[in-house]
Design a protein around this motif. Structure first.
Motif, PDB file in Angstrom:
ATOM      1  N   LEU A 246       0.822  -1.211   0.000  1.00 14.79           N
ATOM      2  CA  LEU A 246       0.000   0.000   0.000  1.00 14.79           C
ATOM      3  C   LEU A 246       0.855   1.260   0.000  1.00 14.79           C
ATOM      4  O   LEU A 246       0.582   2.217  -0.738  1.00 14.79           O
ATOM      5  CB  LEU A 246      -0.916   0.011   1.223  1.00 14.79           C
ATOM      6  N   GLU A 247       1.894   1.263   0.824  1.00 20.91           N
ATOM      7  CA  GLU A 247       2.735   2.450   0.925  1.00 20.91           C
ATOM      8  C   GLU A 247       3.432   2.746  -0.400  1.00 20.91           C
ATOM      9  O   GLU A 247       3.538   3.904  -0.809  1.00 20.91           O
ATOM     10  CB  GLU A 247       3.751   2.253   2.048  1.00 20.91           C
ATOM     11  N   LYS A 248       3.888   1.712  -1.079  1.00 22.18           N
ATOM     12  CA  LYS A 248       4.526   1.913  -2.379  1.00 22.18           C
ATOM     13  C   LYS A 248       3.517   2.418  -3.407  1.00 22.18           C
ATOM     14  O   LYS A 248       3.820   3.293  -4.225  1.00 22.18           O
ATOM     15  CB  LYS A 248       5.148   0.600  -2.865  1.00 22.18           C
ATOM     16  N   GLU A 249       2.315   1.851  -3.368  1.00 25.69           N
ATOM     17  CA  GLU A 249       1.283   2.251  -4.328  1.00 25.69           C
ATOM     18  C   GLU A 249       0.855   3.699  -4.099  1.00 25.69           C
ATOM     19  O   GLU A 249       0.743   4.478  -5.054  1.00 25.69           O
ATOM     20  CB  GLU A 249       0.071   1.326  -4.194  1.00 25.69           C
ATOM     21  N   ILE A 250       0.632   4.072  -2.859  1.00 28.07           N
ATOM     22  CA  ILE A 250       0.212   5.443  -2.557  1.00 28.07           C
ATOM     23  C   ILE A 250       1.320   6.429  -2.905  1.00 28.07           C
ATOM     24  O   ILE A 250       1.073   7.492  -3.477  1.00 28.07           O
ATOM     25  CB  ILE A 250      -0.192   5.571  -1.076  1.00 28.07           C
TER      26      ILE A 250
END
Length: 264
Positions: A246-250
């Motif tokens: 999630l952190e990479k995607e955001i």
């Protein structure tokens, strides 16, 4: 026939104005796209990611509390057994009102932790249902549903194995406790402090329970605490793995807009 100077001036003017107009329009589109990406990213953080982190912590804390309930019961039951044996062999204090109040408080604490473990177990089940829905919601919004299902499968496999093990122990303890009258045992527990009580001399239900039931019951509490710690670790593994996705995607949403490409 037109004036060559005027025609030349008009051409120069148009050639100068058109790029400015087009550039302004393009820059406006890029800027709006950039703002949209920033707003969308902000909405994801506020509406999905931060609540998810909060829910993960809530469930983990409930799991730790539930495991602690079982651990606390082990200490309380051991203290009750110790007090019973001391009263029976005469090494303990007389059953004064003060001492009786102490024993009653012990029993109340046992009852409290029994109630707490039931309450916390129900709250944890609800929390984990809500957590799963939070995962699905953010996975759909961020387009990471496939990654989530991959990590969720690992969690489900781990929990399934723990559930099989736990159910087997539950069945064993239910079978062992079948027919045990808790009220009779508690009454006899207090009689043990008064060796002149005729009811005590004619009964040995507590002795039998302590020798045959309590060792297995205490091991069962310890087992339930370990199972809950393992379940919590499985959920933490999911959180750590999927939150990284999630952190990479955001974060990548900063880099997927036109203005960022131009500036880079």
């Amino acid at each position: 026939m037109g004036n060559p100077v005027s025609e030349s001036f008009l051409k120069s003017l148009l050639l100068g104005v058109i790029p400015i107009v087009l550039g302004t329009l393009i820059f406006g589109v890029i800027l709006e796209s950039y703002k949209s990406d920033l707003n969308f990213r902000g909405d994801i953080m506020k509406d999905y990611y931060f609540p998810l982190i909060t829910k993960e912590r809530q469930c983990s804390n409930l799991s730790i509390t539930l495991a602690d309930d079982f651990t606390q019961k082990i200490g309380l039951y051991n203290e009750l057994i110790k007090r019973y044996n001391a009263g029976k062999d005469g090494s303990g204090p007389r059953l004064t009102e003060e001492y009786k109040s102490y024993l009653v408080d012990l029993l109340k604490k046992v009852s409290e932790y029994n109630s707490n473990s039931t309450k916390h177990s129900q709250e944890l089940a609800t929390c984990r249902e809500e957590l799963n829905q939070d995962y699905i919601n953010i996975a759909l919004v961020t387009g990471t549903i496939d990654e989530f299902h991959k990590y969720k499968k690992s969690l489900d496999d781990s929990l399934s194995a723990l559930n099989v093990e736990s159910q087997q122990k539950n069945d064993e303890i239910k079978k062992m406790l079948f027919g045990v009258n808790v009220d009779e045992i508690i009454n006899e527990f207090f009689m043990a402090g008064d060796m002149t009580d005729e009811r005590y001399s004619s009964s040995n239900k507590t002795d039998i329970a302590i020798k045959t039931v309590m060792p297995s019951l205490l091991k069962f509490f310890a087992f339930k605490a370990v199972i809950e710690y393992k379940a919590n670790n499985s959920y933490l593994n999911l959180s750590e793995s999927y939150n990284s996705v999630l952190e990479k995607e955001i974060s990548s949403r900063y880099k997927r807009n036109w203005l960022s490409r131009i500036l880079n």
